[in-house]
Design a protein around this motif. Structure first.
Motif, PDB file in Angstrom:
ATOM      1  N   GLN A   1      44.895  24.253  39.056  1.00  0.00           N
ATOM      2  CA  GLN A   1      44.984  23.915  37.642  1.00  0.00           C
ATOM      3  C   GLN A   1      44.662  22.424  37.359  1.00  0.00           C
ATOM      4  N   GLU A   2      45.316  21.483  38.244  1.00  0.00           N
ATOM      5  CA  GLU A   2      44.980  20.154  37.996  1.00  0.00           C
ATOM      6  C   GLU A   2      43.451  19.741  38.226  1.00  0.00           C
ATOM      7  N   GLN A   3      42.933  20.378  39.404  1.00  0.00           N
ATOM      8  CA  GLN A   3      41.439  20.060  39.686  1.00  0.00           C
ATOM      9  C   GLN A   3      40.457  20.612  38.705  1.00  0.00           C
ATOM     10  N   ILE A   4      40.667  21.862  38.542  1.00  0.00           N
ATOM     11  CA  ILE A   4      39.625  22.618  37.589  1.00  0.00           C
ATOM     12  C   ILE A   4      39.974  22.636  36.138  1.00  0.00           C
TER      13      ILE A   4
ATOM     14  N   ASP B   1      53.923  21.960  34.699  1.00  0.00           N
ATOM     15  CA  ASP B   1      53.068  20.829  34.062  1.00  0.00           C
ATOM     16  C   ASP B   1      51.646  20.633  34.503  1.00  0.00           C
ATOM     17  N   SER B   2      51.392  21.197  35.313  1.00  0.00           N
ATOM     18  CA  SER B   2      49.792  21.335  35.874  1.00  0.00           C
ATOM     19  C   SER B   2      48.901  21.885  34.856  1.00  0.00           C
ATOM     20  N   CYS B   3      49.525  22.706  33.923  1.00  0.00           N
ATOM     21  CA  CYS B   3      48.735  23.347  32.821  1.00  0.00           C
ATOM     22  C   CYS B   3      48.699  22.516  31.446  1.00  0.00           C
ATOM     23  N   ASN B   4      49.335  21.310  31.468  1.00  0.00           N
ATOM     24  CA  ASN B   4      49.132  20.218  30.427  1.00  0.00           C
ATOM     25  C   ASN B   4      47.881  19.869  30.334  1.00  0.00           C
ATOM     26  N   CYS B   5      47.431  19.830  29.145  1.00  0.00           N
ATOM     27  CA  CYS B   5      45.864  19.512  28.766  1.00  0.00           C
ATOM     28  C   CYS B   5      46.096  18.101  28.048  1.00  0.00           C
ATOM     29  N   GLN B   6      45.236  17.276  28.630  1.00  0.00           N
ATOM     30  CA  GLN B   6      44.906  15.776  28.312  1.00  0.00           C
ATOM     31  C   GLN B   6      43.512  15.688  27.700  1.00  0.00           C
ATOM     32  N   SER B   7      42.905  16.737  27.419  1.00  0.00           N
ATOM     33  CA  SER B   7      41.464  16.457  26.876  1.00  0.00           C
ATOM     34  C   SER B   7      41.553  16.287  25.297  1.00  0.00           C
ATOM     35  N   THR B   8      40.527  15.630  24.645  1.00  0.00           N
ATOM     36  CA  THR B   8      40.410  15.319  23.349  1.00  0.00           C
ATOM     37  C   THR B   8      39.735  16.487  22.859  1.00  0.00           C
ATOM     38  N   GLU B   9      39.177  17.333  23.868  1.00  0.00           N
ATOM     39  CA  GLU B   9      38.370  18.272  23.009  1.00  0.00           C
ATOM     40  C   GLU B   9      39.235  19.536  22.797  1.00  0.00           C
TER      41      GLU B   9
ATOM     42  N   PHE C   1      52.356  29.749  46.601  1.00  0.00           N
ATOM     43  CA  PHE C   1      51.261  30.307  45.811  1.00  0.00           C
ATOM     44  C   PHE C   1      51.383  29.313  44.628  1.00  0.00           C
ATOM     45  N   LYS C   2      52.449  28.900  44.284  1.00  0.00           N
ATOM     46  CA  LYS C   2      52.719  28.199  43.124  1.00  0.00           C
ATOM     47  C   LYS C   2      52.035  26.780  43.330  1.00  0.00           C
ATOM     48  N   LYS C   3      52.412  26.145  44.407  1.00  0.00           N
ATOM     49  CA  LYS C   3      51.648  24.981  44.749  1.00  0.00           C
ATOM     50  C   LYS C   3      50.145  24.981  44.852  1.00  0.00           C
ATOM     51  N   THR C   4      49.555  26.149  45.225  1.00  0.00           N
ATOM     52  CA  THR C   4      48.178  26.310  45.313  1.00  0.00           C
ATOM     53  C   THR C   4      47.703  26.507  43.792  1.00  0.00           C
ATOM     54  N   MET C   5      48.286  27.232  42.766  1.00  0.00           N
ATOM     55  CA  MET C   5      47.912  27.198  41.880  1.00  0.00           C
ATOM     56  C   MET C   5      47.984  25.855  41.037  1.00  0.00           C
ATOM     57  N   ASP C   6      49.055  25.097  41.291  1.00  0.00           N
ATOM     58  CA  ASP C   6      49.205  23.874  40.602  1.00  0.00           C
ATOM     59  C   ASP C   6      47.895  23.007  41.069  1.00  0.00           C
ATOM     60  N   PHE C   7      47.841  22.901  42.072  1.00  0.00           N
ATOM     61  CA  PHE C   7      46.605  22.146  42.636  1.00  0.00           C
ATOM     62  C   PHE C   7      45.223  22.429  41.903  1.00  0.00           C
TER      63      PHE C   7
ATOM     64  N   MET D   1      50.743  20.868  24.766  1.00  0.00           N
ATOM     65  CA  MET D   1      49.125  21.379  24.760  1.00  0.00           C
ATOM     66  C   MET D   1      48.986  21.741  26.127  1.00  0.00           C
ATOM     67  N   VAL D   2      48.352  22.860  26.461  1.00  0.00           N
ATOM     68  CA  VAL D   2      47.979  23.403  27.687  1.00  0.00           C
ATOM     69  C   VAL D   2      46.353  23.958  27.710  1.00  0.00           C
ATOM     70  N   TYR D   3      45.953  23.985  28.903  1.00  0.00           N
ATOM     71  CA  TYR D   3      44.695  24.391  29.086  1.00  0.00           C
ATOM     72  C   TYR D   3      44.400  25.867  28.529  1.00  0.00           C
ATOM     73  N   THR D   4      43.204  26.005  27.676  1.00  0.00           N
ATOM     74  CA  THR D   4      42.800  27.168  27.208  1.00  0.00           C
ATOM     75  C   THR D   4      41.866  28.100  28.277  1.00  0.00           C
ATOM     76  N   GLN D   5      41.262  27.512  28.937  1.00  0.00           N
ATOM     77  CA  GLN D   5      40.565  28.315  30.081  1.00  0.00           C
ATOM     78  C   GLN D   5      41.446  29.067  31.223  1.00  0.00           C
ATOM     79  N   PRO D   6      41.360  30.161  31.335  1.00  0.00           N
ATOM     80  CA  PRO D   6      42.163  30.698  32.521  1.00  0.00           C
ATOM     81  C   PRO D   6      41.452  30.630  33.880  1.00  0.00           C
ATOM     82  N   CYS D   7      42.128  30.606  34.930  1.00  0.00           N
ATOM     83  CA  CYS D   7      41.724  30.185  36.203  1.00  0.00           C
ATOM     84  C   CYS D   7      40.940  31.322  36.859  1.00  0.00           C
ATOM     85  N   GLY D   8      41.552  32.530  36.489  1.00  0.00           N
ATOM     86  CA  GLY D   8      40.892  33.651  37.138  1.00  0.00           C
ATOM     87  C   GLY D   8      39.556  33.935  37.048  1.00  0.00           C
ATOM     88  N   PHE D   9      38.837  33.734  36.003  1.00  0.00           N
ATOM     89  CA  PHE D   9      37.424  33.809  35.735  1.00  0.00           C
ATOM     90  C   PHE D   9      36.667  32.799  36.579  1.00  0.00           C
TER      91      PHE D   9
END
Length: 258
Positions: free
Chosen positions: A135-138, A156-164, A127-133, A185-193
């Motif tokens: 989080q990196e894609q979405i 590390d898949s939560c790390n945010c590289q966006s400039t927004e 499940f962790k591998k699935t979530m990592d994939f 810096m990590v992504y703000t948007q949760p994946c569940g929604f």
């Protein structure tokens, strides 16, 4: 035996040829999927290939039966096509109607099950591998509470590289021994929604396909029944024509023709 209307017959044959081609395309996709390498753990991929093979084969065979039966005006073949179309209509509606009725309930239960999963760092490795994939894609993190769903071990898949600015947020984490780590810096948007949106879209597309194929199956059933009734109906002979001429026949002509 009465003959079929040429325009009606050609239309029926044409659409069945299209469905036969569609069935071949599905079979081609199944073959391509089967040739892709996968291990024993990817049983769902093998199941998907089997489903595609069955669906493509049945579609091709039924379409060929319909086209051949209409082209040759073969009553027995059209009856077989009619029976298969009736069975297909019932099966499709039997799947689509309960799915449409229970759609909201399935969505609710799915969300409740996802909400029970956190903390995600205590879930299985698969499940962790699935979530990592995902989080990196979405470009998301966690399920419904963001990075907090991961507890103290945010991957590390939560790390945010966006400039927004709205897409990222700064967090402070601690290591396995409780040591302070550098803010990240990590992504703000949760994946569940996003999961729920995709699931709702999958439901909508699936229901559209099921009801669409059911409608086509019912149409094929009606058209094949009309052809069967037309073929089995007796040929109507033209009415006899009687002469109403007031002049009696000439005896000379009667004698010559006798």
């Amino acid at each position: 035996m009465a003959s079929l209307n040429p325009c009606f017959k050609k239309t029926f044959v044409f659409f069945n040829i299209l469905f036969a081609i569609f069935g071949l395309v599905i079979l081609g996709l199944a073959i391509v999927g089967h040739l892709q390498p996968y291990d024993d753990q990817d049983s769902h991929k093998f199941t998907g290939v089997i489903v595609l093979v069955i669906f493509g084969s049945v579609t091709f065979i039924v379409a060929v039966l319909g086209a051949y039966g209409a082209h040759k005006e073969n009553k027995n073949v059209l009856i077989a096509f009619f029976v298969l179309m009736c069975a297909g209509s019932i099966i499709l509606l039997r799947i689509a109607i309960p799915m449409a009725i229970n759609r909201d309930e399935v969505m609710s239960v799915t969300r409740q099950e996802l909400e029970k999963l956190p903390p995600l760092d205590h879930t299985s490795s698969d499940f962790k591998k699935t979530m990592d994939f995902v989080q990196e894609q979405i470009k998301c993190c966690g399920l419904f509470k963001g990075y907090q769903d991961w507890g103290s071990n945010v991957p590390d898949s939560c790390n945010c590289q966006s400039t927004e600015v709205d897409e990222c947020q700064e967090i402070t984490t601690y290591g396995y021994l409780g040591e302070y780590l550098k803010p990240r810096m990590v992504y703000t948007q949760p994946c569940g929604f996003i999961f729920m949106e995709y699931l709702d879209m999958i439901f909508a597309v699936t229901l559209g396909l099921l009801f669409g194929f059911a409608a086509l199956a019912i149409l094929g059933t009606v058209m094949s029944l009309a052809m069967i009734l037309r073929i089995t109906s007796p040929t109507v002979s033209p009415p006899a024509v009687f002469s109403l001429s007031p002049h009696p026949p000439k005896y000379s002509e009667l004698i010559q023709t006798a």
